[in-house]
Design a protein around this motif. Sequence first.
Motif, short mmCIF file in Angstrom:
data_model
loop_
_atom_site.label_atom_id
_atom_site.label_comp_id
_atom_site.label_asym_id
_atom_site.label_seq_id
_atom_site.Cartn_x
_atom_site.Cartn_y
_atom_site.Cartn_z
N GLN A 656 96.08 113.05 -7.37
CA GLN A 656 95.97 113.74 -6.09
C GLN A 656 95.43 112.82 -5.00
OE1 GLN A 656 94.03 117.46 -6.61
NE2 GLN A 656 94.36 118.16 -4.52
N ASP A 657 94.70 111.81 -5.39
CA ASP A 657 94.16 110.83 -4.44
C ASP A 657 95.09 109.63 -4.26
OD1 ASP A 657 91.89 109.67 -2.83
OD2 ASP A 657 92.06 108.16 -4.40
N SER A 658 95.77 109.22 -5.31
CA SER A 658 96.55 107.98 -5.27
C SER A 658 97.93 108.16 -4.64
CB SER A 658 96.71 107.40 -6.69
OG SER A 658 95.46 107.13 -7.26
N VAL A 659 98.57 109.29 -4.89
CA VAL A 659 99.93 109.49 -4.38
C VAL A 659 99.99 109.47 -2.86
CG1 VAL A 659 101.82 111.16 -4.24
CG2 VAL A 659 100.81 110.62 -6.45
N PRO A 660 99.14 110.22 -2.13
CA PRO A 660 99.18 110.12 -0.66
C PRO A 660 98.93 108.70 -0.15
CG PRO A 660 97.94 112.06 -1.31
CD PRO A 660 98.19 111.28 -2.56
N LYS A 661 98.04 107.97 -0.81
CA LYS A 661 97.79 106.59 -0.38
C LYS A 661 99.03 105.73 -0.57
CE LYS A 661 92.83 106.72 -1.34
NZ LYS A 661 91.72 106.19 -2.16
N ALA A 662 99.71 105.91 -1.70
CA ALA A 662 100.92 105.13 -1.94
C ALA A 662 102.01 105.47 -0.92
CB ALA A 662 101.43 105.40 -3.36
N ILE A 663 102.16 106.76 -0.60
CA ILE A 663 103.18 107.16 0.38
C ILE A 663 102.85 106.59 1.76
CG2 ILE A 663 104.22 109.14 1.54
CD1 ILE A 663 103.81 110.75 -1.01
N MET A 664 101.60 106.65 2.14
CA MET A 664 101.21 106.10 3.44
C MET A 664 101.49 104.59 3.51
SD MET A 664 100.20 108.39 5.56
CE MET A 664 99.47 107.29 6.77
N HIS A 665 101.21 103.88 2.44
CA HIS A 665 101.39 102.43 2.47
C HIS A 665 102.86 102.03 2.41
CE1 HIS A 665 100.67 98.18 1.79
NE2 HIS A 665 101.42 98.23 0.71
#
Length: 729
Positions: A656-665
């Motif tokens: 839940q924390d890593s997926v949004p970060k990956a999408i943003m990057h």
Amino acid sequence: MEALIPVINKLQDVFNTVGSDSIQLPQIVVLGSQSSGKSSVIESVVGRSFLPRGTGIVTRRPLILQLIYSPLDDRENRSAENGTSNAEEWGRFLHTKKCFTDFDEIRNEIENETERAAGNNKGICPEPINLKIFSTHVVNLTLVDLPGITKVPVGDQPEDIEAQIKDLVLKYIENPNSIILAVTAANTDMATSEALKLAKDVDPDGRRTLAVVTKLDLMDAGTDAIDILCGRVIPVKLGIIGVMNRSQKDIMDQKHIDEQMKDEAAFLQRKYPTLATRNGTPYLAKTLNRLLMHHIRDCLPDLKTRVNIMATQFQSLLNSYGEDVSDKSQTLLQIITKFASAYCSTIEGTARNIETTELCGGARICYIFHETFGRTLDSIHPLAGLSKMDILTAIRNATGPRPALFVPEVSFELLVKRQIRRLEEPSLRCVELIHEEMQRIVQHCGNEVQQEMLRFPKLHEKIVDVVTQLLRRRLPHTNVMVENIVAIELAYINTKHPDFHKDAALVPSLLKSDSDPYSQMNLGQRRGNTPRNHMSPQVTAQQQQQQQNNQQQQQQQYSEAHDQNHVGENSTPSMASTWLSNILPPAPNRPDSIENSASNTPVHNNIVSPVKPVNLLPDMPVNHNPRRLTDKEQKDCDVIERLIKSYFYIVRKSIQDSVPKAIMHFLVNYVKDNLQSELVTHLYKSDRAETLLNESDHIAVRRKEAADMLKALTRANHIISEIRETHMW
């Protein structure tokens, strides 16, 4: 005061040049029933016969007639080029530049224009005919001659001809800047006058209604119109004026209007001597001129305000269309830079025009991350789709042919990986939603950019294509990264995780067999040093009874503890309710749990059939009755469930924390950083850059219309300001 009407005529010319009727100017609207004498009244005011005459409906198009007083020394309206230098009177239509000094030609031109637009068989047309008459004998007036009100359709007239004429009349008399000239024949009942009825509907106070009674000479013998002219029958605030028209025989005999004026004056002196000075065509013309001037004086302030407002609106409209493109390369680069900046501002929430009706851009991306994606993951239960039979089957498969003394770790890893894989699909769906929103942002890049896109449709298509291709190229990279995040969690089950290690350390204590009744019995035997085969039958019976009681008590205690563990998932657990209660958040009811299961697994109070019964002997019935779970099997299942829950919560929090970060990057920030360079590469350096800035036809037409209208409004404002400087109101 006399100069006010020419001012309105100039304003009318200004707006006629751009074909606009958006500003309603002061004018006199003549309405009445068919054959009530409207055209005769207008001809009497002008002093010349120039309107089409005949029986039935003759006026089939609105005629906007401007009477302009032009003395012989008038150099503004007279010109040697058109032969009007020494002419006493002439006419000019808006649709043609020709000047008509013969009024018969004016009549023919009106008839031709009427037939061109309305046909030659009694049809009507709302498109007006504009005519100016310059003369040394007229007063300054602006009159509108409308088709007569009729009831029954004739010729090519449609069935709703009455409604059409009524709508056309209302369009003109509803103008608050107009004066209504209601014409009624004297030989009809005033109470049935359709003209007065319509005038009262739009002007209930009567402040701008003047009544004219025609055909005074045609009243029945022994009757007169004194009561009507004095306002005793129907009062009209601006007054009632009686006139005498030419008869159809006089028209056919081409009786001159000057002769008609003399006959009218003689008739009024003979028939209405006390009212003669306040009736007749000359008095009507002077009254109309006076009323119109006062009305113009009252309307000019509001008219100036309206002109200023419209000028501001058209200036903004013209600015939105932009200027003609001179340097296409520079303009193209400016549009690309403006679009890229607006796109990034929409994502970051710094755009000047913030959307108030719906979430868009960065706000919607945030909503997808924390509301849509977050809630979807929270709704996935750690044990969803996992039954007791699945757990027991995994435990047995992990032990092979040997009965297990302890819970195999392989079974835990196998089952927890199966649950972790359930997080991959919503993660990939989150990527799709962000991709769709990034595509939608093209439509929310601000009004300025949108106007440029409408102005250059080919450039708009190309920009959308470049953005779409950029997003499409980044989508696989983002999906791969999200899949890798889930694959990383599946690659190594870290049972030494700080949050999980606490729970795993409690497993050995849970699996201790200190409550085993057989161990207690053996311990008792060792303490009593009584061999089993030397016990008396009575003692043996007592021990067996005690053993059964202890076993039942032990089973009951474990069942209560098991129930407390499951209840703890939906309520606040006590300190001793479960071994995992202090670290796990409350979980919702699991649809496939023992208490609530509706699956195909046969469950009846710890009774499970872990495998489908198979008949290994021919013609022998198969026992489908499931067996009861042993205490050890029940403990093993509970241990696996608690471990799966604990580790699943850890992994879900991480994803839940890593997926949004990956999408943003990999998607959002990459597109923001590289959008302008992509647009410059594909558009600015392209050989087709010149063709991208070709305007659409309708934008060029609208720019010209807006420029012409703005020029007309500026000129109108200047004319009104000149009158104001002379302190005429």
